[in-house]
Design a protein around this motif. Sequence first.
Motif, PDB file in Angstrom:
ATOM      1  N   GLY A   1       4.755  20.562 118.798  1.00 33.60           N
ATOM      2  CA  GLY A   1       4.329  20.523 120.205  1.00 33.60           C
ATOM      3  C   GLY A   1       4.963  19.384 120.981  1.00 33.60           C
ATOM      4  N   ILE A   2       4.887  18.157 120.435  1.00 30.90           N
ATOM      5  CA  ILE A   2       5.551  16.982 121.005  1.00 30.90           C
ATOM      6  C   ILE A   2       6.127  16.189 119.843  1.00 30.90           C
ATOM      7  CG2 ILE A   2       5.277  14.803 122.259  1.00 30.90           C
ATOM      8  CD1 ILE A   2       2.952  16.031 123.801  1.00 30.90           C
ATOM      9  N   LEU A   3       7.394  15.869 119.911  1.00 28.51           N
ATOM     10  CA  LEU A   3       8.047  15.106 118.854  1.00 28.51           C
ATOM     11  C   LEU A   3       7.473  13.679 118.825  1.00 28.51           C
ATOM     12  CD1 LEU A   3      10.359  15.799 116.879  1.00 28.51           C
ATOM     13  CD2 LEU A   3      11.927  14.773 118.549  1.00 28.51           C
ATOM     14  N   PRO A   4       6.874  13.248 117.709  1.00 29.42           N
ATOM     15  CA  PRO A   4       6.213  11.936 117.680  1.00 29.42           C
ATOM     16  C   PRO A   4       7.156  10.759 117.897  1.00 29.42           C
ATOM     17  CG  PRO A   4       5.453  13.296 115.848  1.00 29.42           C
ATOM     18  CD  PRO A   4       6.620  14.007 116.468  1.00 29.42           C
ATOM     19  N   THR A   5       8.448  10.956 117.661  1.00 32.80           N
ATOM     20  CA  THR A   5       9.403   9.849 117.748  1.00 32.80           C
ATOM     21  C   THR A   5      10.015   9.688 119.133  1.00 32.80           C
ATOM     22  OG1 THR A   5      11.017  11.396 116.846  1.00 32.80           O
ATOM     23  CG2 THR A   5      10.026   9.821 115.310  1.00 32.80           C
ATOM     24  N   LEU A   6       9.632  10.531 120.095  1.00 31.99           N
ATOM     25  CA  LEU A   6      10.185  10.395 121.440  1.00 31.99           C
ATOM     26  C   LEU A   6       9.788   9.057 122.049  1.00 31.99           C
ATOM     27  CD1 LEU A   6       9.552  13.946 122.929  1.00 31.99           C
ATOM     28  CD2 LEU A   6      11.789  12.867 122.617  1.00 31.99           C
ATOM     29  N   ASP A   7      10.748   8.439 122.720  1.00 33.14           N
ATOM     30  CA  ASP A   7      10.518   7.178 123.409  1.00 33.14           C
ATOM     31  C   ASP A   7      10.704   7.409 124.908  1.00 33.14           C
ATOM     32  OD1 ASP A   7      11.995   4.404 124.423  1.00 33.14           O
ATOM     33  OD2 ASP A   7      10.391   4.071 122.957  1.00 33.14           O
ATOM     34  N   ARG A   8      10.154   6.532 125.722  1.00 34.92           N
ATOM     35  CA  ARG A   8      10.306   6.696 127.173  1.00 34.92           C
ATOM     36  C   ARG A   8      11.781   6.749 127.572  1.00 34.92           C
ATOM     37  NH1 ARG A   8       6.678   2.338 130.155  1.00 34.92           N
ATOM     38  NH2 ARG A   8       7.816   3.219 131.919  1.00 34.92           N
ATOM     39  N   ASP A   9      12.634   6.014 126.865  1.00 33.29           N
ATOM     40  CA  ASP A   9      14.060   6.001 127.202  1.00 33.29           C
ATOM     41  C   ASP A   9      14.749   7.322 126.884  1.00 33.29           C
ATOM     42  OD1 ASP A   9      13.804   3.415 128.072  1.00 33.29           O
ATOM     43  OD2 ASP A   9      14.529   2.504 126.214  1.00 33.29           O
ATOM     44  N   ASP A  10      14.119   8.161 126.048  1.00 32.57           N
ATOM     45  CA  ASP A  10      14.678   9.485 125.762  1.00 32.57           C
ATOM     46  C   ASP A  10      14.438  10.451 126.910  1.00 32.57           C
ATOM     47  OD1 ASP A  10      15.516   8.831 123.100  1.00 32.57           O
ATOM     48  OD2 ASP A  10      13.429   9.048 122.443  1.00 32.57           O
ATOM     49  N   LEU A  11      13.378  10.206 127.684  1.00 30.20           N
ATOM     50  CA  LEU A  11      12.938  11.166 128.692  1.00 30.20           C
ATOM     51  C   LEU A  11      13.265  10.636 130.079  1.00 30.20           C
ATOM     52  CD1 LEU A  11       9.687  12.193 126.870  1.00 30.20           C
ATOM     53  CD2 LEU A  11      11.645  13.656 127.323  1.00 30.20           C
ATOM     54  N   VAL A  12      14.560  10.636 130.361  1.00 34.40           N
ATOM     55  CA  VAL A  12      15.086  10.190 131.646  1.00 34.40           C
ATOM     56  C   VAL A  12      16.022  11.270 132.179  1.00 34.40           C
ATOM     57  CG1 VAL A  12      14.859   7.717 131.172  1.00 34.40           C
ATOM     58  CG2 VAL A  12      16.935   8.934 130.443  1.00 34.40           C
ATOM     59  N   SER A  13      16.308  11.211 133.471  1.00 29.26           N
ATOM     60  CA  SER A  13      17.048  12.309 134.102  1.00 29.26           C
ATOM     61  C   SER A  13      18.444  12.475 133.520  1.00 29.26           C
ATOM     62  CB  SER A  13      17.123  12.099 135.619  1.00 29.26           C
ATOM     63  OG  SER A  13      17.679  10.842 135.920  1.00 29.26           O
ATOM     64  N   SER A  14      19.047  11.395 132.997  1.00 28.70           N
ATOM     65  CA  SER A  14      20.388  11.519 132.414  1.00 28.70           C
ATOM     66  C   SER A  14      20.387  12.349 131.136  1.00 28.70           C
ATOM     67  CB  SER A  14      20.975  10.133 132.126  1.00 28.70           C
ATOM     68  OG  SER A  14      20.131   9.401 131.255  1.00 28.70           O
ATOM     69  N   ASN A  15      19.205  12.587 130.549  1.00 28.50           N
ATOM     70  CA  ASN A  15      19.112  13.413 129.349  1.00 28.50           C
ATOM     71  C   ASN A  15      18.668  14.845 129.649  1.00 28.50           C
ATOM     72  OD1 ASN A  15      20.031  11.557 127.490  1.00 28.50           O
ATOM     73  ND2 ASN A  15      18.000  10.710 127.086  1.00 28.50           N
ATOM     74  N   LEU A  16      18.587  15.229 130.935  1.00 33.99           N
ATOM     75  CA  LEU A  16      18.312  16.622 131.264  1.00 33.99           C
ATOM     76  C   LEU A  16      19.523  17.472 130.897  1.00 33.99           C
ATOM     77  CD1 LEU A  16      16.575  16.315 134.765  1.00 33.99           C
ATOM     78  CD2 LEU A  16      15.487  16.677 132.540  1.00 33.99           C
ATOM     79  N   SER A  17      19.275  18.708 130.493  1.00 27.42           N
ATOM     80  CA  SER A  17      20.367  19.610 130.139  1.00 27.42           C
ATOM     81  C   SER A  17      21.278  19.840 131.341  1.00 27.42           C
ATOM     82  CB  SER A  17      19.814  20.954 129.651  1.00 27.42           C
ATOM     83  OG  SER A  17      19.133  20.795 128.428  1.00 27.42           O
ATOM     84  N   ASP A  18      22.537  20.106 131.039  1.00 25.68           N
ATOM     85  CA  ASP A  18      23.544  20.275 132.086  1.00 25.68           C
ATOM     86  C   ASP A  18      23.488  21.695 132.639  1.00 25.68           C
ATOM     87  OD1 ASP A  18      25.643  19.862 133.768  1.00 25.68           O
ATOM     88  OD2 ASP A  18      27.191  20.132 132.235  1.00 25.68           O
TER      89      ASP A  18
END
Length: 505
Positions: free
Chosen positions: A128-145
């Motif tokens: 459901g939610i990856l436990p290892t995700l960090d706030r720095d992973d979830l930023v607009s530069s990591n949105l799919s192209d």
Amino acid sequence: MGEKVVAGPFDLSDRQRYRDKLRQNLTGLERLLAEKRFDRPQNLMGLEIELNLTGEDGMPKMLNGQVLERIASRDFQTELAMFNLEVNIAPHRLGGRVFDQLAEELRTSLAYADRKAGEVDAGIVMIGILPTLDRDDLVSSNLSDVDRYALLNEQIVAARGEDFVLDIDGVEHLTCTSKSIAPEAACTSVQLHLQVTPGRFADVWNAAQAVAAAQVAVGANSPFLFGRELWRESRPPLFQQSTDTRPPELQAQGVRPRTWFGERWITSAYDLFEENLRYFPALLPICDDEDPLAVLDGGGVPNLSELVLHNGTIYRWNRPVYGIADGVPHLRVENRVLPAGPTITDVIANAAFYYGLVRALAEESRPVWSRLPFEAAAANFDEACRHGIDARLTWPRRGRYGGTAEYDAVSLVRDELLPLAAAGLDAWGVEPADRDLYLGVIEERCRRRTNGATWQAATFHRAREAGVSRDEALAATTRRYRELMHAGEPVHTWPVGLPEPAPLG
């Protein structure tokens, strides 16, 4: 969400034209319903699963472009962030050994995808939610192209006008802000589709709303976000807050969020599409050249593109879907409440429970929604998300006395809902072997009071008690989860804790 759209900046005339087209589309839908133009009963169901990519260390890998290139299958597509993928299973007719067939197809597809991901040192994780995700992973530069994601992010951010606030108070309390909708990408779910006739739509949607809490209670699998233990199913509050176009003032006025449970039982599919226009301004005011009413006048079937696009930006947990197949329009209920995982067997068990239960409840002579206030169904959903398999749910009282009572979720599912689900699967014509195998998984979860969320939390705490740091405990829990997920035995059989290291020599 992966549909390709291309558009420049929107101006006032774009929004006015879009609103006008939406009204025409709604009139077109009303005419299609009145003229009984929809497909006859097909008993068709469909399945989509959102997936995560991780490395051997359990950390997210931003590689979906490279992985999709290697998979090279239209069954797989991008999702919101670069560590997400989605797999789509072709529609199946409910009946026979359909659940075993689905399980086999999924095993083949995911094993192939995992092998291809391995070529870039990544692997597939259904959770459901990856436990290892960090706030720095979830930023607009990591949105799919993909144009649509960038455009959607831009429009939601503009509508809100300030940072998004995440504030989830569970076992622990998480508060943080985000400048984009990227935290929504943490939520990976299973979407269950059911094609229904217009005459059956309201009963099926109402039934799906009524059972959403029970689905979450037995299927919760999202207890962690950004290193904090929150709700047993943390996706719904995260999804609502990370897509919330309302600044605090509009929230205080009671303006509805774009991610919501709803506020009433319905009498027609039209009710939901009409609410979408009445309550929610356009995010992507992109128009095509179709005149839907002229198409209808000419005996054709309109695409209702603006209505479909607008509907896709309103995140109901049970969403109405208008589609066309072989030139014939149809309606579907899209059930979006379940997290992905833990295993394919668990996903299929959740699906069997849902399809059986919805069929049985939709055909009851005294339907549950005539005896359960809508507010109670919404409160049940919230309670199940918070407490998972330990939730207490309000449900119509058994027997002739009427009214409602509060039940332990496990007792309600085991004593009342599982027998209904079994009867519903019989009505679909599902083979008894399939019925018993997959509903038996739900029964075992209830007997052991275990689901993906309880396993994740218990394994994390076991590691912490052994002196492992918080970050390493989350990573180790994720690695162990991935290992057991691919082994394939359902989650109620998983041993809690991390395996003992092998002795040297």
